[in-house]
Design a protein around this motif. Structure first.
Motif, PDB file in Angstrom:
ATOM      1  N   GLY A  96     -42.819  30.420  93.201  1.00  0.00           N
ATOM      2  CA  GLY A  96     -41.690  31.337  93.125  1.00  0.00           C
ATOM      3  C   GLY A  96     -41.525  32.226  94.338  1.00  0.00           C
ATOM      4  O   GLY A  96     -40.494  32.899  94.475  1.00  0.00           O
ATOM      5  N   GLU A  97     -42.529  32.251  95.240  1.00  0.00           N
ATOM      6  CA  GLU A  97     -42.413  33.087  96.439  1.00  0.00           C
ATOM      7  C   GLU A  97     -41.588  32.368  97.503  1.00  0.00           C
ATOM      8  O   GLU A  97     -41.316  31.169  97.407  1.00  0.00           O
ATOM      9  N   ASN A  98     -41.200  33.129  98.531  1.00  0.00           N
ATOM     10  CA  ASN A  98     -40.365  32.592  99.607  1.00  0.00           C
ATOM     11  C   ASN A  98     -41.085  32.596 100.945  1.00  0.00           C
ATOM     12  O   ASN A  98     -41.944  33.450 101.201  1.00  0.00           O
ATOM     13  N   VAL A  99     -40.692  31.629 101.771  1.00  0.00           N
ATOM     14  CA  VAL A  99     -41.165  31.545 103.152  1.00  0.00           C
ATOM     15  C   VAL A  99     -39.941  31.638 104.051  1.00  0.00           C
ATOM     16  O   VAL A  99     -38.957  30.917 103.850  1.00  0.00           O
ATOM     17  N   LEU A 100     -39.979  32.526 105.033  1.00  0.00           N
ATOM     18  CA  LEU A 100     -38.874  32.682 105.977  1.00  0.00           C
ATOM     19  C   LEU A 100     -39.102  31.786 107.183  1.00  0.00           C
ATOM     20  O   LEU A 100     -40.126  31.898 107.866  1.00  0.00           O
TER      21      LEU A 100
END
Length: 333
Positions: A96-100
Motif C-alpha cells: 500500500g505504500e508508494n515509491v516516487l
C-alpha cells in the motif's frame, strides 16, 4: 483470492530476439555495454566452483570498502544491481505504500515496488515511503550533480523518506557525480560492474547505505546469488577502476560522432552524459526498430519506457556507428 503478479520488465540485449534475427550478424545497440572494457588481469580458478561461495562476500566487500572509502558494514552485494533493487524494495516497503520515480525511467523500479505490494507515483505531492533517482537516468541520460542529489537527500531526510540512487552508469559518465560515500542515514546507492566492465553474463552489483538498511538488504537477498566466478572477477575489476578513464574518453568521442550524425539526419536527441543516446524518431519507434533490425541493427524501442516515438542507442565502435547512421538515413521517411 488469486495473487496478482505484474508483467515482467522489457530489457535490451541481443538474446531477447530469439530466432527473429535468423542467425545473421546483428549489431546490438539495445544494451549499453562498454565497448572498450579495461583489462583486469582476471584469472579464474575453476577448481573453486566445487565449493559454495562465501555468502558474506568478505573479500569483495573489503575491495569495495577501499575503493569508495566506506566501511564493509555499509555494503551489500547482489547478482547485478537489479538484485539490490529487488532486495531493497522487499526489505523496506510495506503493501500500500508508494515509491516516487521519474515518469520515464528504468522499469525495474515499478516492477520491484509492485512485487512488494507497493505502487509507483510520479507526483512528488503523493505521500511516498521511498524516492528513486537513476543518475544518470536511463533512458534519457540526464545527470544530476552531487550537490543536487544531496539537496534532495536533505529534503527527504527532513520528511522521513528514504532515497535510493541508482548509479549503474556513473562509471561511464562524463563527470563523476557519485554520492556513494555520502554517509547519509536515509540514502542507499547502488553500483553495477555489468555495463562498465562488459560482463552481463556474470552479473555483479553492490549497494552502499547505512548498516541498518544494508543488513535488511542482505537478509532479503537469497543466499549465494553471487557465484564465485562473479565475485573473483569483481575483485579484479575494482582493483582496476582507474583504467575506466580510457573507456570514458573513447566513449565521449564516439558519442559526439553519433550525435553529430543524428543532427545531420534532423533527429532530436536528449543531451547524453554516458554511453547511450535517446532520440526522437518522428514515427512509431516500433516501426523504425523493425526496419533497422532488417538491416542488422537491434536498437532499444523505448515504448516500454512510455516513449513510443523514441529510441535509445548504445555507443559502439566507429565502424558499427558509421553503418548505423547510414541505416538510419535509409530507414527514415
Amino acid at each position: 483470492m488469486k495473487k496478482h503478479f505484474p508483467n515482467k520488465v522489457v530489457h535490451g540485449g541481443l538474446l531477447q530476439l530469439g530466432q527473429n534475427n535468423n542467425g545473421k550478424y546483428t549489431a546490438d545497440y539495445s544494451a549499453s555495454i562498454n565497448p572498450w572494457p579495461p583489462e583486469t588481469g582476471w584469472k579464474p580458478d575453476f577448481k573453486r566452483i566445487k565449493d559454495y561461495p562465501d555468502d558474506t562476500y568478505t573479500e569483495l566487500k573489503e575491495e569495495i570498502s577501499t575503493h569508495h572509502g566506506v566501511k564493509t558494514e555499509n555494503i551489500s552485494v547482489g547478482n547485478g544491481s537489479v538484485e539490490i533493487i529487488r532486495s531493497l524494495f522487499k526489505a523496506v516497503l510495506n503493501p500500500g505504500e508508494n515509491v516516487l520515480t521519474e515518469r520515464h525511467t528504468f522499469g525495474e523500479y515499478r516492477f520491484s515496488a509492485e512485487l512488494a505490494g507497493a505502487s509507483c507515483s510520479h507526483d512528488p505531492a503523493t505521500p511516498h515511503r521511498l524516492r528513486v533517482i537513476c543518475n544518470p537516468n536511463n533512458p534519457s541520460g540526464k545527470i544530476l550533480s552531487a550537490s543536487e542529489i544531496l539537496a534532495i537527500a536533505d529534503d527527504c531526510s527532513e520528511k522521513g523518506i528514504m532515497l535510493y540512487i541508482d548509479e549503474a552508469f556513473m562509471d561511464l559518465a562524463d563527470r563523476d557525480e557519485s554520492v556513494a560515500d555520502c554517509g547519509y542515514e536515509n540514502v542507499i546507492v547502488s553500483r553495477s560492474l555489468t555495463k562498465s566492465f562488459a560482463i552481463p553474463g556474470l552479473r555483479i552489483g553492490y549497494g552502499i547505505g547505512s548498516p541498518s538498511v544494508t543488513k535488511k538488504i542482505e537478509a532479503a537477498r537469497l543466499p549465494w546469488t553471487v557465484n564465485f566466478l562473479a565475485e573473483s572477477f569483481a575483485v579484479s575489476a575494482i582493483r582496476n577502476y582507474d583504467r575506466l578513464e580510457e573507456s570514458r574518453i573513447k566513449i565521449r568521442t564516439e558519442r559526439d560522432y553519433l550525435c553529430n550524425g543524428l543532427e545531420k539526419l534532423g533527429l532530436e536527441y536528449h543531451p547524453p552524459s554516458a554511453n547511450y543516446i535517446l532520440f526522437s524518431t518522428g514515427i512509431l519507434s516500433s516501426e523504425l526498430t523493425q526496419k533497422l533490425l532488417e538491416k542488422g541493427f537491434y536498437v532499444r524501442n523505448c515504448t516500454s519506457f512510455g516513449l513510443p516515438h523514441s529510441i535509445r542507442i548504445a555507443v559502439r565502435k566507429r565502424e558499427d556507428n558509421e553503418r548505423l547512421l547510414e541505416a538510419l538515413r535509409e530507414c527514415l521517411p
